[in-house]
Design a protein around this motif. Structure first.
Motif, PDB file in Angstrom:
ATOM      1  N   ARG A 143       0.825  -1.220   0.000  1.00 26.89           N
ATOM      2  CA  ARG A 143       0.000   0.000   0.000  1.00 26.89           C
ATOM      3  C   ARG A 143       0.851   1.258   0.000  1.00 26.89           C
ATOM      4  NH1 ARG A 143      -3.462  -1.227   5.233  1.00 26.89           N
ATOM      5  NH2 ARG A 143      -1.385  -1.987   5.802  1.00 26.89           N
ATOM      6  N   HIS A 144       2.056   1.169   0.539  1.00 25.28           N
ATOM      7  CA  HIS A 144       2.944   2.328   0.608  1.00 25.28           C
ATOM      8  C   HIS A 144       4.310   1.911   0.065  1.00 25.28           C
ATOM      9  CE1 HIS A 144      -0.137   4.208   3.020  1.00 25.28           C
ATOM     10  NE2 HIS A 144      -0.100   3.194   3.864  1.00 25.28           N
ATOM     11  N   ALA A 176      -1.184   2.033  -4.803  1.00 28.31           N
ATOM     12  CA  ALA A 176      -0.333   2.384  -3.673  1.00 28.31           C
ATOM     13  C   ALA A 176       0.070   3.851  -3.705  1.00 28.31           C
ATOM     14  CB  ALA A 176       0.921   1.514  -3.682  1.00 28.31           C
ATOM     15  N   THR A 177       0.327   4.397  -2.515  1.00 26.36           N
ATOM     16  CA  THR A 177       0.955   5.711  -2.430  1.00 26.36           C
ATOM     17  C   THR A 177       2.458   5.534  -2.644  1.00 26.36           C
ATOM     18  OG1 THR A 177       1.398   5.614  -0.055  1.00 26.36           O
ATOM     19  CG2 THR A 177      -0.765   6.430  -0.748  1.00 26.36           C
ATOM     20  N   ARG A 232      10.054   5.837   9.151  1.00 29.53           N
ATOM     21  CA  ARG A 232       9.083   5.212   8.264  1.00 29.53           C
ATOM     22  C   ARG A 232       9.471   3.786   7.910  1.00 29.53           C
ATOM     23  NH1 ARG A 232       5.759   7.941   4.584  1.00 29.53           N
ATOM     24  NH2 ARG A 232       5.161   5.808   3.997  1.00 29.53           N
ATOM     25  N   ALA A 289      -1.194  11.280  -4.013  1.00 28.73           N
ATOM     26  CA  ALA A 289      -0.663   9.996  -3.551  1.00 28.73           C
ATOM     27  C   ALA A 289       0.835   9.873  -3.815  1.00 28.73           C
ATOM     28  CB  ALA A 289      -1.411   8.844  -4.210  1.00 28.73           C
ATOM     29  N   TRP A 296       8.084   0.892   4.930  1.00 28.07           N
ATOM     30  CA  TRP A 296       7.264   0.807   3.729  1.00 28.07           C
ATOM     31  C   TRP A 296       6.925  -0.646   3.414  1.00 28.07           C
ATOM     32  CZ3 TRP A 296      10.943   4.572   4.384  1.00 28.07           C
ATOM     33  CH2 TRP A 296      10.538   5.897   4.140  1.00 28.07           C
ATOM     34  N   THR A 335       6.303   7.324  -2.111  1.00 26.18           N
ATOM     35  CA  THR A 335       7.272   8.313  -1.665  1.00 26.18           C
ATOM     36  C   THR A 335       8.515   8.114  -2.521  1.00 26.18           C
ATOM     37  OG1 THR A 335       6.433   8.249   0.602  1.00 26.18           O
ATOM     38  CG2 THR A 335       8.628   9.181   0.263  1.00 26.18           C
TER      39      THR A 335
END
Length: 220
Positions: free
Chosen positions: A34-35, A56-57, A95, A80, A97, A59
């Protein structure tokens, strides 16, 4: 031979890295991430594929200012996607992921500590997907590279049949020659990413997939 291929690629540019974009997205999608963290996103070609094929988002980290600026502009209207002008060391250390992807980036970084940090970036059950470059050495690598040498100009004529005055923006990112052989990469991965699956690929690339352990009693 290499210089001749380089000159041909400049006239008929196509990205060996983008060639594996669909494969990367498939590996991420199958992990149900999802990330996603995209390390060294360039102008964002892989981000676009992830967003088109997966919900998914993303980064994205990009240390080159020109590449980062182009990627930020490209995804400015997509909430997103977060593009950050920084290198891997500048990531949020807190974070974790569900998936981390690197395409032609790992050889720019110190191999063993980076593999260790990548493992720490993954959430339980998360997936690391790498398309990497290795240093060829000896007759065996030379012979195994012959299919790529033969296929490379054919792909160039198919993907970019007309002569180019300059490479497209996504192919202007800073480059570096890989220092580690494929055997050295396999050995480092065996220590830092137990169970990682590594395969030699066409066009002077290898792929690596590693799945972080799932916490007891939890399923992805």
């Amino acid at each position: 031979m290499t210089s001749r291929l380089d000159r041909f690629n400049q006239r008929h540019p196509w990205s060996h890295n983008d060639h594996y974009g669909r494969w990367v997205v498939d590996r991420v999608a199958k992990s149900r991430a999802r990330h996603v963290l995209d390390v060294g996103c360039g102008t964002g070609n892989l981000i676009a594929r992830l967003r088109n094929c997966h919900s998914a988002t993303v980064t994205a980290l990009e240390p080159d200012p020109t590449m980062a600026r182009l990627a930020m502009r490209r995804f400015t209207d997509d909430p997103a996607v977060s593009v950050i002008h920084t290198d891997f060391a500048g990531r949020d250390p807190r974070r974790r992921w569900d998936a981390v992807v690197l395409v032609a980036v790992l050889h720019h970084l110190p191999l063993v500590p980076t593999l260790r940090d990548l493992r720490a970036c993954l959430a339980p059950g998360g997936r690391l997907v790498v398309v990497g470059c290795y240093r060829g050495t000896g007759l065996a690598d030379l012979l195994l590279d012959l299919p790529a040498v033969a296929a490379n100009p054919i792909m160039g004529m198919i993907k970019h049949p007309t002569r180019a005055a300059a490479p497209p923006p996504h192919m202007r990112a800073p480059t570096a020659d890989p220092e580690e052989t494929l055997a050295e990469i396999r050995a480092a991965a065996a220590l830092e990413l137990p169970g990682a699956r590594i395969r030699r690929r066409l066009f002077w690339r290898y792929t690596l997939v590693y799945d972080a352990p799932v916490l007891p009693g939890r399923a992805r």
